[in-house]
Design an enzyme around this catalytic site. Structure first.
Site, PDB file in Angstrom:
ATOM      1  N   GLY A   1       0.021  -0.580   9.446  1.00  0.00           N
ATOM      2  CA  GLY A   1      -0.508  -0.863  10.779  1.00  0.00           C
ATOM      3  C   GLY A   1      -0.841  -2.322  10.962  1.00  0.00           C
ATOM      4  O   GLY A   1      -0.066  -3.203  10.610  1.00  0.00           O
TER       5      GLY A   1
ATOM      6  N   LYS B   1      -3.271   3.245  -2.844  1.00  0.00           N
ATOM      7  CA  LYS B   1      -4.459   4.009  -3.156  1.00  0.00           C
ATOM      8  C   LYS B   1      -4.312   5.413  -2.602  1.00  0.00           C
ATOM      9  O   LYS B   1      -4.561   5.633  -1.426  1.00  0.00           O
ATOM     10  CB  LYS B   1      -5.696   3.344  -2.564  1.00  0.00           C
ATOM     11  CG  LYS B   1      -6.020   2.028  -3.213  1.00  0.00           C
ATOM     12  CD  LYS B   1      -7.098   1.284  -2.470  1.00  0.00           C
ATOM     13  CE  LYS B   1      -6.541   0.600  -1.240  1.00  0.00           C
ATOM     14  NZ  LYS B   1      -7.564  -0.150  -0.502  1.00  0.00           N
TER      15      LYS B   1
ATOM     16  N   MET C   1      -8.293   8.187   9.783  1.00  0.00           N
ATOM     17  CA  MET C   1      -8.820   8.673   8.503  1.00  0.00           C
ATOM     18  C   MET C   1      -9.773   9.854   8.728  1.00  0.00           C
ATOM     19  O   MET C   1     -10.783   9.975   8.036  1.00  0.00           O
ATOM     20  CB  MET C   1      -9.579   7.550   7.770  1.00  0.00           C
ATOM     21  CG  MET C   1      -8.712   6.345   7.496  1.00  0.00           C
ATOM     22  SD  MET C   1      -9.576   5.071   6.549  1.00  0.00           S
ATOM     23  CE  MET C   1     -10.616   4.362   7.794  1.00  0.00           C
TER      24      MET C   1
ATOM     25  N   ASP D   1       0.819  -1.209   0.000  1.00  0.00           N
ATOM     26  CA  ASP D   1       0.000   0.000   0.000  1.00  0.00           C
ATOM     27  C   ASP D   1       0.853   1.260   0.000  1.00  0.00           C
ATOM     28  O   ASP D   1       2.036   1.225   0.286  1.00  0.00           O
ATOM     29  CB  ASP D   1      -0.856   0.025   1.264  1.00  0.00           C
ATOM     30  CG  ASP D   1      -2.140  -0.755   1.077  1.00  0.00           C
ATOM     31  OD1 ASP D   1      -2.486  -1.030  -0.082  1.00  0.00           O
ATOM     32  OD2 ASP D   1      -2.771  -1.079   2.093  1.00  0.00           O
TER      33      ASP D   1
HETATM   34  N1  SAH Z   1      -4.470  -0.541   9.401  1.00  0.00           N
HETATM   35  C1  SAH Z   1      -3.938   0.735   9.746  1.00  0.00           C
HETATM   36  C2  SAH Z   1      -4.957   1.842   9.537  1.00  0.00           C
HETATM   37  C3  SAH Z   1      -5.359   1.992   8.092  1.00  0.00           C
HETATM   38  S1  SAH Z   1      -6.446   3.339   7.819  1.00  0.00           S
HETATM   39  C4  SAH Z   1      -3.435   0.710  11.199  1.00  0.00           C
HETATM   40  O1  SAH Z   1      -3.681  -0.279  11.908  1.00  0.00           O
HETATM   41  O2  SAH Z   1      -2.746   1.646  11.608  1.00  0.00           O
HETATM   42  C5  SAH Z   1      -5.335   4.646   7.457  1.00  0.00           C
HETATM   43  C6  SAH Z   1      -5.325   5.645   8.576  1.00  0.00           C
HETATM   44  O3  SAH Z   1      -4.476   5.188   9.617  1.00  0.00           O
HETATM   45  C7  SAH Z   1      -4.765   7.003   8.225  1.00  0.00           C
HETATM   46  O4  SAH Z   1      -5.736   7.806   7.618  1.00  0.00           O
HETATM   47  C8  SAH Z   1      -4.366   7.528   9.580  1.00  0.00           C
HETATM   48  O5  SAH Z   1      -5.468   8.016  10.288  1.00  0.00           O
HETATM   49  C9  SAH Z   1      -3.898   6.285  10.268  1.00  0.00           C
HETATM   50  N2  SAH Z   1      -2.425   6.111  10.211  1.00  0.00           N
HETATM   51  C10 SAH Z   1      -1.745   5.100   9.681  1.00  0.00           C
HETATM   52  N3  SAH Z   1      -0.428   5.257   9.880  1.00  0.00           N
HETATM   53  C11 SAH Z   1      -0.274   6.409  10.565  1.00  0.00           C
HETATM   54  C12 SAH Z   1       0.846   7.110  11.087  1.00  0.00           C
HETATM   55  N4  SAH Z   1       2.096   6.661  10.937  1.00  0.00           N
HETATM   56  N5  SAH Z   1       0.631   8.262  11.743  1.00  0.00           N
HETATM   57  C13 SAH Z   1      -0.624   8.736  11.916  1.00  0.00           C
HETATM   58  N6  SAH Z   1      -1.702   8.123  11.439  1.00  0.00           N
HETATM   59  C14 SAH Z   1      -1.543   6.956  10.780  1.00  0.00           C
END
Ligand code: SAH
Length: 464
Positions: free
Chosen positions: A89, A57, A170, A35
């Site tokens: 994440g 995306k 998000m 991603d």
């Molecule tokens: N699966 C991911 C989340 C995916 S949705 C997780 O568990 O972290 C994507 C959202 O995750 C982004 O819009 C933001 O809100 C958050 N996000 C992901 N990585 C981030 C980071 N390093 N710092 C701040 N927000 C993050």
């Protein structure tokens, strides 16, 4: 034959926050679909022959639709590939990981999930906010801030009553709406609120405020997605618990084969280090020269020495085969290494002239332009066809440890000539010439004590 799909959590951004199992799965993969939010440095872990596919995306400019991604996963698995679906994440925290798994299950694909550290929790820790605390929050709630389809709404009345920490993912596009709704449904407008962008990376930044003024703070600090919105009484703990290190927020570009001890020292000082892809040196397999014909041996660099020893070993010989030859080099790193191993080695200030001296054998990288009988090219560089998607403007400094690094750097970036804001670190004064045309703001030579290189880098970058 059917393969396997691993839905793999890459963690919040810092590549070191990948799990051990995640690291192993990346090494085993034959295909990786990744991603946009995934750190490019993780793509150095898979084997050279692994197929790397960006299905990223970016909002608005959808490169591959979810249906296309699902179809690709099934297609590769059915073709017997060992597939890793690398997601930011944790795979099952938003980002549609669950839907991908359902699709795989419905198509009877052998799949598994490897959890990752979710930004929803680790992003807060990285910014000095404990997500729970006995005094301030006995629960936490992770909520999507993205507008739902149709009329589906978040249950604001319920959310506004919760005592625990609220974490919106998000949510940046909806920040004013989120604050407005919570206040309208009874949440105290003075509830401490934080927005954390790019947690665990060099561009991690936080705005602190209250529910009714966080928007202004975010604008002032120019924070943008990806970011976390954190609401609750735990937020002010950040004042006390936020850890700053001397190279926090510094972003250094380094060769992918950078010496691990230097890499770790820079990271421990708080720097984020990402990579340009370096070519791999490879020994040229051909008969060794007849050493008895020479009086002196000049070694161009460390690899020349390393591959010479390898070539000798391959013939059941060792360094004693060079007895009687006077050794010289102009490479200060090699000189230090050899002296530590108990070898006498002279400075070689005029190596180019030695091409005319039939009694001096020169061993160095294969250079097709040099055809002199006393020049022995012992290694070449094998290029790896991988360009990490890095933006040069995101870096404050770059490290070059040999002149091949400069070539690799030039290959990875289309307009390196204009990197006039960057500090370049080179490991010998000889290399200053190699970077001359690149117009860096400053070129710093890291000679002197090998063990203190990170101190020199620290001195240079701490005020940047
Ligand atoms: N699966 C991911 C989340 C995916 S949705 C997780 O568990 O972290 C994507 C959202 O995750 C982004 O819009 C933001 O809100 C958050 N996000 C992901 N990585 C981030 C980071 N390093 N710092 C701040 N927000 C993050």
């Amino acid at each position: 034959m059917t393969g396997r799909v691993t839905l793999l959590g890459a963690g919040p951004g810092d590549p070191d926050l990948l799990t051990l199992l995640g690291w192993r799965r990346l090494q085993e993969a034959t295909v990786v679909l990744y991603d946009r939010l995934v750190n490019p440095s993780l793509l150095l872990i898979p084997d050279v022959n692994t197929k790397l596919i960006n299905v990223g995306k970016a909002r608005g400019t959808e490169r591959l639709s979810q249906d296309q991604i699902n179809a690709l996963l099934v297609q590769y698995a059915q073709a017997g590939e060992v597939v890793v679906r690398l997601k930011a994440g944790d795979p099952y925290v938003f980002g549609r990981g669950g839907e991908e798994a359902q699709y795989l299950a419905a198509h009877h694909i052998n799949f598994e999930v490897v959890p990752g550290l979710t930004s929803a929790i680790t992003g807060l820790s990285a910014a000095g906010i404990p997500i729970t605390n006995r005094q301030y929050a006995s629960s936490f709630h992770v909520i999507t801030g993205q507008k739902r389809h149709g009329d589906q709404q978040l249950d604001w009345a319920n959310l506004a009553q919760l005592e625990g920490t609220l974490v919106f993912l998000m949510g940046m596009a909806e920040l004013p709406e989120i604050c407005r709704q919570l206040i309208a449904h009874g949440k105290n407008p003075k509830t401490p609120t934080a927005v954390i962008q790019w947690a665990t990376q060099w561009r991690q930044k936080m705005a602190l405020g209250d529910l009714d003024n966080i928007e202004t703070a975010v604008k002032q600090k120019r924070l943008a997605a990806p970011a976390l919105i954190v609401i609750g009484e735990v937020v002010p703990l950040a004042h006390q618990l936020q850890v700053k290190r001397s190279l926090s927020a510094r972003h250094i570009l380094a060769p992918s084969n950078l010496d691990r001890s230097l890499l770790f020292k820079l990271q421990d000082l708080g720097a984020t280090v990402d990579f340009y892809v370096t070519s791999q040196p490879q020994r040229v397999k051909k008969p060794l020269p007849d050493f008895s014909k020479f009086r002196q041996l000049t070694l161009k660099d460390y690899f020349s020495y390393q591959y010479l020893i390898q070539a000798l070993n391959a013939q059941q010989l060792d360094i004693r085969a060079l007895a009687g030859l006077q050794l010289s080099t102009s490479d200060s790193l090699l000189k230090q290494t050899l002296q530590r191993q108990g070898l006498q080695i002279a400075d070689d200030a005029s190596s180019t002239n030695f091409l005319n001296d039939a009694k001096t054998l020169i061993i160095g990288p294969q250079d097709l332009q040099i055809t002199a009988a006393n020049y022995y090219g012992i290694y070449t560089y094998q290029r790896r066809e991988l360009t990490l998607e890095q933006n040069l403007a995101d870096f404050q400094a770059v490290i070059f440890t040999c002149s091949q690094d400069v070539l690799d750097f030039r290959r990875d970036f289309s307009k390196p000539e204009s990197a006039s804001w960057m500090v370049a670190f080179v490991t010998s004064s000889k290399m200053q010439a190699a970077v001359k045309t690149l117009a860096f703001k400053k070129v710093v030579v890291l000679n002197g004590d090998l063990l203190n290189m990170e101190q020199l880098i620290l001195e240079e970058l701490k005020h940047e």
